[in-house]
Design a protein around this motif. Structure first.
Motif, PDB file in Angstrom:
ATOM      1  N   ASP A  27      63.019  47.764  26.850  1.00 39.85           N
ATOM      2  CA  ASP A  27      62.899  48.775  27.896  1.00 39.85           C
ATOM      3  C   ASP A  27      63.020  48.148  29.287  1.00 39.85           C
ATOM      4  O   ASP A  27      63.355  48.811  30.248  1.00 39.85           O
ATOM      5  N   ASP A  28      62.708  46.871  29.348  1.00 42.27           N
ATOM      6  CA  ASP A  28      62.687  46.162  30.613  1.00 42.27           C
ATOM      7  C   ASP A  28      64.102  45.887  31.131  1.00 42.27           C
ATOM      8  O   ASP A  28      64.291  45.618  32.303  1.00 42.27           O
ATOM      9  N   GLU A  29      65.082  45.962  30.236  1.00 44.80           N
ATOM     10  CA  GLU A  29      66.457  45.706  30.650  1.00 44.80           C
ATOM     11  C   GLU A  29      66.968  46.842  31.537  1.00 44.80           C
ATOM     12  O   GLU A  29      66.613  47.987  31.348  1.00 44.80           O
ATOM     13  N   LYS A  52      64.718  41.151  36.162  1.00 47.49           N
ATOM     14  CA  LYS A  52      64.878  41.852  34.886  1.00 47.49           C
ATOM     15  C   LYS A  52      66.254  41.562  34.308  1.00 47.49           C
ATOM     16  O   LYS A  52      67.234  41.495  35.047  1.00 47.49           O
TER      17      LYS A  52
END
Ligand SMILES: [Cu+2]
Length: 115
Positions: A27-29, A52
């Motif tokens: 999700d951090d991408e 990120k």
């Protein structure tokens, strides 16, 4: 009477905790789309968050192949004419990072701006 949980229950709890953390990383991408058309990147400049990992979806709308390359981003990948590629970029420090089509380096360039 109290009893300690069997080892297998502890192992399962650890596995679940580790598993729960994995999707958070994905999700951090940050995913961005870039199109190549008439040997121009569109957009020519994309803003991305610093710190990120970035996933670039590049669609080549030209009939000729291109090589998406960046020394600053440490990526190099060929995309066929009419094709699409996914390029992963590590988390970046704030800055402006140049990329280009290695087959048309003089005319075909773009930038990622991490901030
Ligand atoms: Cu190259």
């Amino acid at each position: 009477m109290t009893r300690t949980p069997p080892l297998s229950v502890v192992a399962l709890a650890i596995a679940l905790a580790a598993g729960a953390a994995a999707p958070a990383l994905a999700d951090d991408e940050t995913q961005i789309q870039i199109t190549l058309k008439d040997h121009k990147f569109e957009p020519a400049e994309s803003s991305v968050p610093a710190g990120k990992p970035i996933v670039i979806e590049l669609a080549n709308q030209d009939a000729t192949p291109a090589e998406f390359e960046s020394k600053a981003l440490r990526v190099e990948k060929v995309v066929a004419g009419g094709g699409a590629i996914t390029v992963k970029v590590r988390a970046l420090k704030p800055g402006r990072y140049r990329f280009f089509d290695d087959y048309h380096e003089a005319t075909t360039e773009g930038f990622l701006v991490a901030q």
